[in-house]
Design an enzyme around this catalytic site. Structure first.
Site, PDB file in Angstrom:
ATOM      1  N   GLU A  30      48.364  83.888  51.353  1.00 14.44           N
ATOM      2  CA  GLU A  30      47.832  84.780  52.370  1.00 14.44           C
ATOM      3  C   GLU A  30      48.829  84.961  53.517  1.00 14.44           C
ATOM      4  O   GLU A  30      49.003  86.063  54.046  1.00 14.44           O
ATOM      5  CB  GLU A  30      46.499  84.223  52.894  1.00 14.44           C
ATOM      6  CG  GLU A  30      45.591  85.271  53.517  1.00 14.44           C
ATOM      7  CD  GLU A  30      44.171  84.758  53.664  1.00 14.44           C
ATOM      8  OE1 GLU A  30      43.433  84.768  52.655  1.00 14.44           O
ATOM      9  OE2 GLU A  30      43.785  84.338  54.768  1.00 14.44           O
TER      10      GLU A  30
ATOM     11  N   GLU B 191      51.422  87.282  52.389  1.00 14.67           N
ATOM     12  CA  GLU B 191      50.875  88.643  52.376  1.00 14.67           C
ATOM     13  C   GLU B 191      50.863  89.218  53.787  1.00 14.67           C
ATOM     14  O   GLU B 191      51.238  90.377  54.013  1.00 14.67           O
ATOM     15  CB  GLU B 191      49.455  88.614  51.784  1.00 14.67           C
ATOM     16  CG  GLU B 191      48.848  90.005  51.617  1.00 14.67           C
ATOM     17  CD  GLU B 191      47.393  89.971  51.164  1.00 14.67           C
ATOM     18  OE1 GLU B 191      46.850  88.859  50.958  1.00 14.67           O
ATOM     19  OE2 GLU B 191      46.806  91.059  51.021  1.00 14.67           O
TER      20      GLU B 191
ATOM     21  N   CYS C  36      38.382  84.382  52.185  1.00 13.23           N
ATOM     22  CA  CYS C  36      37.906  83.121  51.606  1.00 13.23           C
ATOM     23  C   CYS C  36      36.407  83.066  51.460  1.00 13.23           C
ATOM     24  O   CYS C  36      35.885  82.330  50.638  1.00 13.23           O
ATOM     25  CB  CYS C  36      38.306  81.942  52.488  1.00 13.23           C
ATOM     26  SG  CYS C  36      39.965  82.024  53.087  1.00 13.23           S
TER      27      CYS C  36
ATOM     28  N   SER D 264      42.527  90.702  52.674  1.00  5.61           N
ATOM     29  CA  SER D 264      43.593  90.049  51.905  1.00  5.61           C
ATOM     30  C   SER D 264      43.208  90.123  50.435  1.00  5.61           C
ATOM     31  O   SER D 264      42.044  89.965  50.077  1.00  5.61           O
ATOM     32  CB  SER D 264      43.709  88.589  52.351  1.00  5.61           C
ATOM     33  OG  SER D 264      44.391  87.860  51.355  1.00  5.61           O
TER      34      SER D 264
ATOM     35  N   LYS E 204      29.046  81.215  46.926  1.00  5.84           N
ATOM     36  CA  LYS E 204      30.087  80.876  45.949  1.00  5.84           C
ATOM     37  C   LYS E 204      29.567  80.981  44.526  1.00  5.84           C
ATOM     38  O   LYS E 204      30.318  81.215  43.586  1.00  5.84           O
ATOM     39  CB  LYS E 204      30.595  79.456  46.201  1.00  5.84           C
ATOM     40  CG  LYS E 204      31.442  79.311  47.451  1.00  5.84           C
ATOM     41  CD  LYS E 204      32.867  79.783  47.242  1.00  5.84           C
ATOM     42  CE  LYS E 204      33.635  79.803  48.557  1.00  5.84           C
ATOM     43  NZ  LYS E 204      34.881  80.567  48.441  1.00  5.84           N
TER      44      LYS E 204
ATOM     45  N   GLU F  50      29.920  84.509  43.720  1.00  4.73           N
ATOM     46  CA  GLU F  50      31.344  84.812  43.610  1.00  4.73           C
ATOM     47  C   GLU F  50      31.873  84.351  42.253  1.00  4.73           C
ATOM     48  O   GLU F  50      32.594  85.082  41.567  1.00  4.73           O
ATOM     49  CB  GLU F  50      32.133  84.117  44.725  1.00  4.73           C
ATOM     50  CG  GLU F  50      33.637  84.407  44.656  1.00  4.73           C
ATOM     51  CD  GLU F  50      34.449  83.568  45.647  1.00  4.73           C
ATOM     52  OE1 GLU F  50      34.177  82.355  45.767  1.00  4.73           O
ATOM     53  OE2 GLU F  50      35.352  84.116  46.283  1.00  4.73           O
TER      54      GLU F  50
ATOM     55  N   GLU G 268      35.201  90.065  37.644  1.00  2.25           N
ATOM     56  CA  GLU G 268      36.666  90.075  37.689  1.00  2.25           C
ATOM     57  C   GLU G 268      37.250  88.683  37.935  1.00  2.25           C
ATOM     58  O   GLU G 268      38.467  88.504  37.867  1.00  2.25           O
ATOM     59  CB  GLU G 268      37.152  91.058  38.763  1.00  2.25           C
ATOM     60  CG  GLU G 268      36.848  90.677  40.196  1.00  2.25           C
ATOM     61  CD  GLU G 268      35.460  91.107  40.681  1.00  2.25           C
ATOM     62  OE1 GLU G 268      34.620  91.435  39.814  1.00  2.25           O
ATOM     63  OE2 GLU G 268      35.212  91.091  41.899  1.00  2.25           O
TER      64      GLU G 268
ATOM     65  N   CYS H 161      32.213  77.178  57.185  1.00  2.00           N
ATOM     66  CA  CYS H 161      31.657  76.528  56.004  1.00  2.00           C
ATOM     67  C   CYS H 161      30.890  75.242  56.324  1.00  2.00           C
ATOM     68  O   CYS H 161      29.993  74.854  55.589  1.00  2.00           O
ATOM     69  CB  CYS H 161      32.771  76.197  55.022  1.00  2.00           C
ATOM     70  SG  CYS H 161      33.751  77.647  54.608  1.00  2.00           S
TER      71      CYS H 161
END
Lengths: 616, 195, 591
Positions: free
Chosen positions: C284, C287, C304, C324, C363, C366, C371, C512
């Site tokens: 990241e 990037e 994230c 990102s 999560k 996710e 994908e 988190c």
């Protein structure tokens, strides 16, 4: 911009139009009740015939509710210098005759009036016993002026109170006069109006609000509708005065969508007032600006509760909010807000014009002025009466009804205060009717609905009916009201079905007490009243349902049974009327009801000419 | 023991039907489409009208109720597509719109009949026999209370006090009140006046 | 603001005048029961379990007011322990129970249920009222959250949390009176609504009406299967909360015991998501530098937090190019596990079962995004919450408190302090700044604690001056936690009021550490303890204790690049560690 002179000039001009020499003014009561009784067709005929006959001196006008529902449609003829003539229970044919004989011919049609007095003089509505002890402040313009014509309101001193307040009084003196008058809120709780305004006035805020609670929800009460339909400007003017007193420039009227006529007339009234500069910017040339917006309810009784009403205006579910903070401190959109109901506002202008002493001279020690009661249920003369609070007249009305229930039935009780109220029995009828006394006998004034019950009404069933209403209308926010009323209803369901136990009665009382003590809002806190009140006054009826499995009034179907006695003449009438063919028997023979088939509808009981069917 | 939970079955096949499904079970005419939104497409010109109504209230606070009332007036009821549209154009979450729409008894999630019959269940009417009036209407229209006739003509409902206690028992059809219906045999004639 | 004198059950106390009766009672040593009350979130006085008798200077208050919203006044006399109050509270709890699915023994919240504790405390031995109950419906279609209407007590804590704290409003009350329910619009499944699966509603729920979808049985089954190679990773924030499942104080750091417990549960390898957090910083950070130097889309926003990603896809699709492209550390870990690690260890990647333990319910969704796989193999097979791990440890009868401290396995287990602080709001930003600053200055900077990005302010801003292409450039950053705060920042950027290079967004308030998968802290405990602060403190303490505190110093990550990926943002990195986003439609009628 309007000046004092303008208003006086307008008043003179309007009076001239209404009462000029040789002019006949004909008014038809066109409130919702009048319209549904057929007033619209009366009006059509009236207009048509007057036009056809070319009666130029006849001035036809719409008016609101006179308050005598039984006599609708009502048509009245006013002629300057003469006694008003009242025609009752009109229809198009009768109207045609009145136009021809009275309006054209000059001779009143006696057949359709309310009759003569001993001296042979024609009586009109004001001469009736029903009217005799009434004192009309709230209803003063209802049935008199055309609610869709602001000039007629001005002719009756309309907007003079607002002018007086703005030009001759400070906001503080307005509040002082309201306090001195002793006016208490007419929505149910009876909170002193001046005191309430006084709370909001000193609070600083960028915006304050005046709200008119026109979400008249108590079943059996319709005085607010009558005022809105008959005298909408009185409410607008009072709200503007309230706005001036507390420093608010915006008002909302929250009105039930079930009142389309009232909504329409309010819209017209607001439009007219705005057009004449009586609402809007810089009223009477002062720095005071005030405007009013209508918001419609959407079918939630709880929105009659002030915090729920504000939540609704804010676009939320109509759930009450905890108080404090009170609306006068933190109300609509978080700003200081005053809420009063329609009837309360309808007193304001008269107090400003006539002074607080005048108002305080009426009523009882702690309840000043008048109160409008809506009489309904098992009485012959249904309608609105406005009497000084606690006045003998109200009791007279009820006492008369003791002998005057329809079909000669015996009076049992009066229910006041709707789903938040309770019953007044014959024994309590001597209690003066005011806020505090009604609370003391376990009922409440509510908004003034009075439903008369006779011997054919089962009080357990009535309690169940009210609770069913509350369960349906509970907002569901707080536990005791949401869950508790439902459990109470289930217990009552068991009792009227003949499955109740003594433990049920005990649980019912426990629940009632708990809901009263711990509910969030007034709707919940008062929800058990109908049950508590009937359990107190008619405990024997509850015991009859629970212990003897009988419904003394013959209402609760599960507890009824019909049998044919030896008096049966075998006329077959009952057999023919029975919808489920439960009755057998030959002509001139004793008939028999098959209890297994019988659905206890009572059709046979009602039709029997020989009193040969017994209900138990 | 509690009843078996009803897991994951609703009209959308995607969720957990509860009240929605119960209500759907009451609608008589299932012929058109099982989902309430299928009848109104995004191109419907009424959406543009609703948009301009919403825009006209731009300066106002608390517009949810007026907007829902306008939408109901325009569409006749408040199906998913309409409530989504309102949510997107007012910024009020859809769940909140739905919460408001289901709170007030005058908002309808399912289509209503062309005429609305409200039987007054106020106290005065009740003590004077409005239950019989309601029973008669149920019999005449062959619908349950809260439902719409199969021809889409009438929706029958029990309502709060109409404030016409002097005319008890009474009913309201659209904006007209019919009173003193002690004699329920008048009811068929009254219904006959409506197309 | 002054103080007022009040009396609670005869005990006189002086409290601030903005206190409620409930807080005043607490000061007097009296704990008033409550259900709907959730400090600062849901203060609506609805459940009527906290009612008290009160009078002010001898004038009794009408009925029994709710103490959670009753503001104190001078001379107020509060009584919480009278027969009248006890009876009222008991009756109201009975009324709640009468409409509650009372399968306590088989309930997920058994022994961790506020209603259950209340029943115990009040000595409720029967429910006098029976009758109709709410229709029991269960929605278990989403990968993250299960809604069970039969358990719901209509307290509204989830609604306030979702609408007011998170600014989303997935749930609301529907219908009214006895028919009232808490549900999404039109009774849609949680799968098909604008839910970001942050799970804050679960944290708010006093009962088991909202719970996470569990995968415990599947994971145990995989562990049992000798054919499977079951690997577990644990997110940074888990170690700051897991101990609470075993009665430890909120925010106790249990890193070593957690690793020991996972080994004893039978996982073949115990790794750490902190490792891939360090990896994320390299990807990241690179990037970001690329975008800044080559004129790419700015501000760049972190990716994230899957709740945040979903929020962006649904509510702010115009910002998708700003996200990102890095997968989250959870997914990066899985992708590396089934490629690099499998190759290096000679394990058939098809036999690897990738398990994660996360402080997060989002999560789970996710991990199930289509994908999120490489060559047909899912990056993560099962994503568990901190609570589920707690349950597994209990089921395995492991005495957690007595465990020794162990450390994670190599070669995906090493981590730096930068990876640890990912779990607190501002942590990703701080970790990124530590690395980016070193890269740009070419120095090993010692001043690495960026205090401006720490703490619990909803939106935090900071700027650092760094040399880019030889020129000192001010890099402006912002940090938002909680989706409502994210919306604020995005709106400001959209309106042109703010101009940032880099924004960190975490869907959960506090980041988190306060995720929807963490141990549940009851409303009463929250009156005294702030789980966000306590747990964040645990992570910053671990960071301080680390020898290496910069992601680019992680030796195992360095080895990963040397042996496998080449350099950050390489072609292989892009294939394995980066992803893409798309606008997401919800409330679609599927009939």
């Amino acid at each position: 911009m309007m000046t004092m002179v303008d208003l006086n000039g307008l008043k003179a001009k309007a009076l001239e139009e209404m009462e000029s020499e040789g002019t006949l003014r004909v008014v038809v009561g066109m409130a919702t009740c009048g319209q549904s009784a057929g007033a619209r067709r009366v009006m059509e005929t009236l207009k048509k015939d007057v036009a056809e006959l070319g009666l130029d001196n006849v001035n036809v006008a719409v008016t609101g509710c006179v308050g005598m529902c039984t006599y609708e449609p009502i048509l009245e003829v006013l002629e300057p210098g003469k006694k008003k003539v009242t025609y009752i229970r009109m229809d198009p044919e009768k109207t045609a005759r009145v136009v021809k004989e009275h309006l054209q011919g000059g001779k009143p049609v006696l057949d359709y009036t309310v009759g003569h007095d001993h001296a042979g003089n024609l009586k009109n509505l004001e001469d009736l016993q029903f009217y005799a002890k009434q004192e009309r402040i709230v209803l003063r313009n209802c049935g008199t002026i055309d609610p869709e014509n602001i000039h007629e309101y001005i002719a009756r001193d309309g907007y003079a109170a607002l002018r007086k307040a703005l030009l001759e009084m400070t906001p503080e003196t307005v509040i002082d006069e309201m306090k001195k008058s002793g006016l208490r809120g007419r929505g149910g709780a009876g909170f002193p109006t001046g005191l309430k305004w006084g709370f909001a006035a000193p609070n600083k805020a960028d915006q304050k609000y005046i709200i008119c609670n026109a979400d008249e929800g108590d079943p059996g009460a319709f005085m607010d509708r009558s005022v809105l339909e008959g005298d909408p400007h009185a409410v607008l003017e009072a709200m503007a005065i309230g706005g001036y007193a507390i420093g608010a420039s915006k008002g909302y009227i929250y009105v039930r969508a079930e009142y389309p006529v009232a909504v329409e007339r309010l819209k017209i009234a607001i439009g007219q007032a705005q057009e004449m500069g009586l609402l809007g910017r810089k009223i009477f040339g002062t720095d005071f600006s005030f405007d009013i917006e209508i918001r419609l309810g959407a079918g939630a009784f709880v929105c009659g509760e002030e915090t729920a009403l504000m939540a609704s205006i804010e676009g939320e579910r109509g759930e009450p909010r905890p108080r404090p903070p009170f609306p006068a401190v933190k109300g609509l959109f978080g700003r200081p807000t005053i809420l009063n109901n329609v009837e309360t506002y309808a007193n304001v202008c008269q107090i400003i014009l006539n002074g607080p002493e005048w108002f305080a001279s009426m009523g009882t020690e702690r309840s000043k002025g008048t109160k409008v009661f809506a009489l309904g249920g098992k009485i012959n003369n249904t309608g609105l009466v406005e009497v000084p609070d606690g006045h003998q007249a109200a009791r007279d009305h009820l006492r008369n009804r003791r002998r005057a229930c329809p079909h000669g039935k015996a009076f049992k009780a009066v229910q006041t205060g709707g789903p938040s109220g309770g019953c007044i029995t014959a024994a309590d009828l001597d209690t003066p009717i005011d806020f505090d006394n009604l609370v003391a006998i376990g009922s409440m004034m509510g908004s003034g609905g009075m439903i008369v019950m006779d011997e054919d009404n089962c009080m357990v069933d009535i309690a169940r009916f009210f609770l069913d209403f509350t369960v349906d209308e509970s907002c569901g926010k707080c536990t005791p009201c949401r869950e508790g009323t439902k459990r109470m209803l289930e217990i009552l369901d068991r009792i009227v079905a003949g499955e109740g136990t003594m433990q049920d009665l005990e649980n019912l009382e426990d629940l009632a007490e708990n809901i009263r003590l711990t509910s969030l809002c007034a709707l919940g806190q008062t929800a058990p009243n109908p049950v508590m009140s009937t359990m107190k006054h008619f405990r024997d009826e509850y015991l009859a349902h629970v212990q003897d499995k009988k419904c003394p009034a013959g209402v609760c179907k599960a507890l009824l049974g019909y049998v044919i006695t030896a008096d049966c003449k075998g006329c077959t009438k009952c057999k023919r009327v029975c919808p489920v063919e439960a009755i057998t028997g030959e002509v001139k023979q004793l008939h028999v009801i098959d209890q297994a088939l019988c659905i206890r509808c009572g059709a046979c009981f009602n039709v029997c000419s020989f009193n040969a069917i017994a209900r138990n | 023991m509690p009843e078996d939970p009803e897991v994951n079955q609703n009209r959308f096949g995607t969720g957990v039907g509860n009240n929605t499904q119960r209500r759907l079970g009451n609608v008589n005419d299932q012929s058109k489409c099982a989902c309430s939104c299928g009848c109104i497409t995004a191109e419907d010109p009424r959406f543009a009208e609703l948009k301009s109504y919403i825009d006209s209230l731009n300066q106002e606070q608390g517009i949810t109720m007026p907007v829902l009332q306008e939408a109901q007036r325009s569409f006749g009821y408040l199906p998913l597509e309409v409530q989504k549209f309102i949510s997107e154009n007012t910024g009020v979450p859809l769940a909140e719109i739905y919460g408001v729409a289901t709170f007030y008894s005058q908002f309808a999630i399912e289509p209503k009949g062309r005429h609305h019959i409200g039987v007054c269940m106020g106290t005065a009417c009740y003590v004077k026999g409005s239950q019989k009036v309601l029973d008669k209407l149920v019999e005449e229209l062959k619908v349950k209370v809260g439902c719409t006739t199969s021809d889409g003509k009438f929706t029958l409902e029990a309502t709060r006090c109409l404030g016409c206690c002097g005319l008890a028992p009474c009913i309201m059809i659209d904006d007209d009140v019919f009173g003193k219906l002690d004699d329920v045999s008048r009811i068929p004639d009254i219904l006959g006046k409506y197309e | 603001m002054g103080n007022v004198n009040v009396t609670v059950n005869g005990i006189e106390v002086s409290v601030p005048d903005n206190y409620t009766a409930m807080l005043a009672a607490r000061q007097a040593g009296v704990e008033i029961p409550s259900l709907c009350f959730l400090k600062d979130v849901n203060e609506i006085g609805a459940c009527r379990v906290c009612v008290v008798e009160a009078d002010i200077k001898g004038v009794p208050m009408r009925n029994l007011p709710a103490s959670c919203i009753l503001q104190v006044a001078e001379g107020m006399n509060i009584r919480t322990n009278t027969a009248k109050v006890r009876k009222a509270v008991k009756t109201n709890v009975e009324l709640i129970l009468a409409n509650h699915n009372r399968e306590c023994l088989t309930c997920k919240r058994n022994q961790n249920c506020e209603l259950q504790s209340l029943c115990d405390e009040l000595g409720i031995d029967q429910v006098r009222f029976q009758g109709e109950k709410r229709k029991p419906t269960i929605d278990n279609l989403s990968h993250s959250i299960i809604r069970d209407a039969s358990k719901c007590i209509l307290c509204g804590r989830c609604i306030s949390t979702c609408r007011d704290v998170q600014g989303i409003g997935v749930l609301d009350f529907t219908h009214r009176g006895f028919q009232t329910e808490v549900a999404p619009a039109f009774d849609f499944s949680m799968r098909d609504v604008d839910c970001v699966y942050c799970g804050q509603c679960i944290e708010a729920c006093p009962v088991a009406a909202l719970t996470e979808r569990q995968y415990i049985d599947e994971v145990f089954e995989a562990i049992e299967d000798p054919e499977k190679f079951v690997v577990v990773q644990t997110a940074p924030a888990v170690r700051a909360s897991l101990g609470e499942e075993f009665g430890m104080p909120v925010g106790t750091r249990v890193t070593g015991k957690m690793v020991a417990a996972l080994r004893r549960l039978g996982f073949d390898k115990v790794f750490d998501t902190n490792f891939s957090a360090d990896l994320t910083i390299l990807e990241e950070g690179t990037e970001l530098l690329n975008r800044v130097t080559t004129g790419g889309v700015l501000p760049m926003i972190t990716s994230c937090s899957p709740g945040w990603i979903r929020f962006c896809e649904m509510k702010y699709p115009e910002f998708l190019p700003n996200l990102s492209t890095c997968k989250s550390p959870q997914q990066m870990f899985g992708a590396i596990l089934k490629t690099y690690y499998a190759q290096k260890m000679g394990i058939d990647p098809k036999k690897i079962v990738s398990v994660s333990v996360m402080p997060c319910t989002s999560k789970k969704t996710e991990a199930n995004r289509p994908e999120m796989e490489v060559d047909g193999l899912r990056d993560v097979d099962y994503s568990l919450t901190t609570r589920e791990l707690g349950d597994m440890i209990k089921r395995a009868r492991i005495r957690f408190a007595n465990l020794p401290d162990e450390t994670a396995d190599s070669i995906l287990g090493e981590y730096t302090g930068a990876g640890v602080i990912f779990g607190a709001t501002g942590g990703v930003m701080e970790a990124a700044l530590r690395t980016v600053a070193d890269i740009l200055t070419g120095k090993d900077l010692k001043d690495i604690e960026y205090n401006a990005v720490r703490g619990l302010d909803g939106v935090k801003e900071a700027s650092v001056v760094l040399p880019i292409d030889g020129k000192d450039t001010e890099i402006k950053v912002a940090i938002a936690h909680g989706t409502a705060n994210a919306a604020k920042v995005l709106d400001a950027v959209k309106a042109g009021e703010k101009d940032y290079h880099f924004i960190e967004v975490m869907a959960c308030p506090g980041g988190c550490v306060h995720g929807g998968g963490q141990s549940i802290v009851s409303a009463q405990v929250r009156l005294d303890v702030n789980p966000k602060a306590n747990r964040a403190a645990a992570l910053y303490a671990e960071d301080e204790a680390c020898v290496k505190r910069k992601s680019h110093d992680n030796e195992e990550v360095k080895a990963l690049y040397n042996e496998f990926l080449g350099k950050p943002n390489s072609h292989l990195s892009h294939k394995l560690l980066h992803t893409h986003y798309a606008p997401r439609k919800v409330y679609e009628c599927q009939a």
